[in-house]
Scaffold this motif. Structure first.
Motif, PDB file in Angstrom:
ATOM      1  N   ILE A 197     121.917 -39.513  80.396  1.00  0.00           N
ATOM      2  CA  ILE A 197     122.490 -39.602  81.729  1.00  0.00           C
ATOM      3  C   ILE A 197     123.150 -40.956  81.877  1.00  0.00           C
ATOM      4  CG2 ILE A 197     121.992 -39.733  84.205  1.00  0.00           C
ATOM      5  CD1 ILE A 197     119.719 -37.853  83.752  1.00  0.00           C
ATOM      6  N   GLN A 198     124.344 -40.944  82.356  1.00  0.00           N
ATOM      7  CA  GLN A 198     125.056 -42.184  82.628  1.00  0.00           C
ATOM      8  C   GLN A 198     125.408 -42.214  84.099  1.00  0.00           C
ATOM      9  OE1 GLN A 198     125.631 -44.578  80.270  1.00  0.00           O
ATOM     10  NE2 GLN A 198     124.395 -43.273  78.973  1.00  0.00           N
ATOM     11  N   GLN A 199     125.131 -43.307  84.738  1.00  0.00           N
ATOM     12  CA  GLN A 199     125.527 -43.460  86.125  1.00  0.00           C
ATOM     13  C   GLN A 199     126.905 -44.117  86.139  1.00  0.00           C
ATOM     14  OE1 GLN A 199     122.223 -44.548  85.265  1.00  0.00           O
ATOM     15  NE2 GLN A 199     121.682 -42.468  85.731  1.00  0.00           N
ATOM     16  N   THR A 215     127.411 -38.356  87.752  1.00  0.00           N
ATOM     17  CA  THR A 215     128.299 -39.466  88.069  1.00  0.00           C
ATOM     18  C   THR A 215     128.232 -39.720  89.565  1.00  0.00           C
ATOM     19  OG1 THR A 215     130.219 -38.014  88.338  1.00  0.00           O
ATOM     20  CG2 THR A 215     129.859 -38.955  86.142  1.00  0.00           C
ATOM     21  N   GLU A 260     125.620 -32.024  82.343  1.00  0.00           N
ATOM     22  CA  GLU A 260     125.357 -32.870  81.186  1.00  0.00           C
ATOM     23  C   GLU A 260     125.069 -34.307  81.604  1.00  0.00           C
ATOM     24  OE1 GLU A 260     125.195 -32.118  77.844  1.00  0.00           O
ATOM     25  OE2 GLU A 260     125.200 -30.043  78.548  1.00  0.00           O
ATOM     26  N   GLN A 261     125.702 -34.743  82.670  1.00  0.00           N
ATOM     27  CA  GLN A 261     125.481 -36.087  83.182  1.00  0.00           C
ATOM     28  C   GLN A 261     125.717 -36.091  84.681  1.00  0.00           C
ATOM     29  OE1 GLN A 261     128.206 -38.870  81.448  1.00  0.00           O
ATOM     30  NE2 GLN A 261     129.967 -38.119  82.579  1.00  0.00           N
TER      31      GLN A 261
END
Length: 90
Positions: free
Chosen positions: A82-84, A21, A18-19
């Motif tokens: 998307i989150q970094q 990291t 989903e994302q």
């Protein structure tokens, strides 16, 4: 490549994730290494302490690994949620 193909390429690259990291290893001299927690082969590095430049480098690494033209970056990364998430460690 158009935006539809860019989104499809990102979907294939992301798979079931989903994302993405990243764990960020920083060094006293300003160098850093970011490793993706979900895709171990996705690694990038730099030599700045500017958080915005670090984020930009991580985004570029995602796009490059997925085979996506950088001009679609902000739009498709935002659309895909998307989150970094950067975890700092020393």
């Amino acid at each position: 490549m158009d935006i539809t193909h860019a989104r499809s390429a990102l979907d294939r690259f992301m798979g079931a994730h989903e994302q993405l990291t990243f764990s960020l290893e920083t060094h006293e001299n300003g160098e850093w290494v970011a490793r993706c927690n979900e895709i171990p082969a996705l690694i990038t590095a730099g030599d700045t302490t500017d958080p915005a430049l670090i984020q930009a480098t991580i985004k570029d690494a995602i796009l490059t690994a997925a085979g996506i033209d950088g001009s679609f970056g902000d739009e498709i990364l935002r659309d895909a949620a998307i989150q970094q998430t950067v975890v700092l460690s020393r």
